[in-house]
Design an enzyme around this catalytic site. Structure first.
Site, PDB file in Angstrom:
ATOM      1  N   ASP A  29       0.442  -5.701 -29.111  1.00  0.00           N
ATOM      2  CA  ASP A  29       0.081  -4.386 -28.580  1.00  0.00           C
ATOM      3  C   ASP A  29      -1.376  -4.072 -28.936  1.00  0.00           C
ATOM      4  O   ASP A  29      -1.838  -4.314 -30.047  1.00  0.00           O
ATOM      5  CB  ASP A  29       1.015  -3.302 -29.144  1.00  0.00           C
ATOM      6  CG  ASP A  29       0.952  -2.021 -28.322  1.00  0.00           C
ATOM      7  OD1 ASP A  29       1.942  -1.700 -27.655  1.00  0.00           O
ATOM      8  OD2 ASP A  29      -0.105  -1.343 -28.346  1.00  0.00           O
ATOM      9  N   HIS A  98       9.193  -3.015 -20.827  1.00  0.00           N
ATOM     10  CA  HIS A  98       8.742  -3.780 -21.995  1.00  0.00           C
ATOM     11  C   HIS A  98       9.521  -3.323 -23.211  1.00  0.00           C
ATOM     12  O   HIS A  98       9.866  -2.145 -23.340  1.00  0.00           O
ATOM     13  CB  HIS A  98       7.234  -3.615 -22.233  1.00  0.00           C
ATOM     14  CG  HIS A  98       6.776  -2.192 -22.195  1.00  0.00           C
ATOM     15  ND1 HIS A  98       6.603  -1.505 -21.014  1.00  0.00           N
ATOM     16  CD2 HIS A  98       6.491  -1.322 -23.187  1.00  0.00           C
ATOM     17  CE1 HIS A  98       6.208  -0.281 -21.282  1.00  0.00           C
ATOM     18  NE2 HIS A  98       6.141  -0.136 -22.595  1.00  0.00           N
TER      19      HIS A  98
HETATM   20  P1  5GP Z   1       4.965   2.578 -23.586  1.00  0.00           P
HETATM   21  O1  5GP Z   1       4.190   3.777 -24.050  1.00  0.00           O
HETATM   22  O2  5GP Z   1       4.971   2.478 -22.074  1.00  0.00           O
HETATM   23  O3  5GP Z   1       6.334   2.445 -24.175  1.00  0.00           O
HETATM   24  O4  5GP Z   1       4.193   1.317 -24.140  1.00  0.00           O
HETATM   25  C1  5GP Z   1       3.037   0.814 -23.563  1.00  0.00           C
HETATM   26  C2  5GP Z   1       2.317   0.051 -24.633  1.00  0.00           C
HETATM   27  O5  5GP Z   1       1.372  -0.797 -24.009  1.00  0.00           O
HETATM   28  C3  5GP Z   1       1.563   0.923 -25.619  1.00  0.00           C
HETATM   29  O6  5GP Z   1       2.034   0.680 -26.937  1.00  0.00           O
HETATM   30  C4  5GP Z   1       0.115   0.502 -25.436  1.00  0.00           C
HETATM   31  O7  5GP Z   1      -0.603   0.479 -26.644  1.00  0.00           O
HETATM   32  C5  5GP Z   1       0.236  -0.875 -24.816  1.00  0.00           C
HETATM   33  N1  5GP Z   1      -0.849  -1.258 -23.941  1.00  0.00           N
HETATM   34  C6  5GP Z   1      -1.368  -0.519 -22.918  1.00  0.00           C
HETATM   35  N2  5GP Z   1      -2.352  -1.206 -22.312  1.00  0.00           N
HETATM   36  C7  5GP Z   1      -2.447  -2.391 -22.951  1.00  0.00           C
HETATM   37  C8  5GP Z   1      -3.303  -3.545 -22.774  1.00  0.00           C
HETATM   38  O8  5GP Z   1      -4.164  -3.609 -21.897  1.00  0.00           O
HETATM   39  N3  5GP Z   1      -3.102  -4.597 -23.625  1.00  0.00           N
HETATM   40  C9  5GP Z   1      -2.136  -4.570 -24.597  1.00  0.00           C
HETATM   41  N4  5GP Z   1      -2.020  -5.664 -25.377  1.00  0.00           N
HETATM   42  N5  5GP Z   1      -1.320  -3.502 -24.793  1.00  0.00           N
HETATM   43  C10 5GP Z   1      -1.478  -2.436 -23.978  1.00  0.00           C
END
Ligand code: 5GP
Length: 112
Positions: A29, A98
């Site tokens: 992440d 995810h």
């Molecule tokens: P959500 O908030 O949808 O459950 O999780 C999305 C996750 O994706 C977040 O923890 C965020 O930090 C991660 N994330 C968003 N954009 C990117 C990226 O470009 N690269 C990586 N490695 N993680 C990302």
């Protein structure tokens, strides 16, 4: 249009890929919430858990079985947490399913 995770999968956006097989891949992440914070992502862009269909059952079980293997590879033998944020109210920010795999510190309950 590709999701950000599809772009990472296809090498269009750089990311540290720590696991990949024919069904899913895992990356670190970009904004880790624990010493180890991995995102486990199916290649198929299922938007979120609530959008998964019966035909996705094998993908979902594959993810669940991959998660502990990846956790072990990441040194999380002592325990880890898996999280899926489904919908805005749950904190979902990327509309491509995810599983967060978090570990390396004591977790609190209830989560925020
Ligand atoms: P959500 O908030 O949808 O459950 O999780 C999305 C996750 O994706 C977040 O923890 C965020 O930090 C991660 N994330 C968003 N954009 C990117 C990226 O470009 N690269 C990586 N490695 N993680 C990302």
């Amino acid at each position: 249009m590709k999701t950000i995770f599809q772009k990472i999968m296809d090498g269009e956006i750089p990311s540290e890929i720590v696991y990949r097989d024919g069904v899913c891949f895992a990356i670190k992440d970009i904004n880790p919430q624990a010493p180890v914070h991995i995102l486990l992502i199916p290649a198929k862009p299922i938007a979120r858990l609530a959008e998964a269909k019966e035909e996705d059952a094998e993908i979902l079980s594959h993810l669940m079985l991959a998660a502990p293997k990846i956790a072990k590879e990441q040194g999380l033998e002592g325990g880890f947490r898996v999280v899926i944020n489904n919908g805005l109210i749950a904190g979902e920010t990327v509309p491509h399913l995810h599983i967060h795999i978090l570990g390396g510190r004591q977790m609190a309950w209830p989560p925020g």
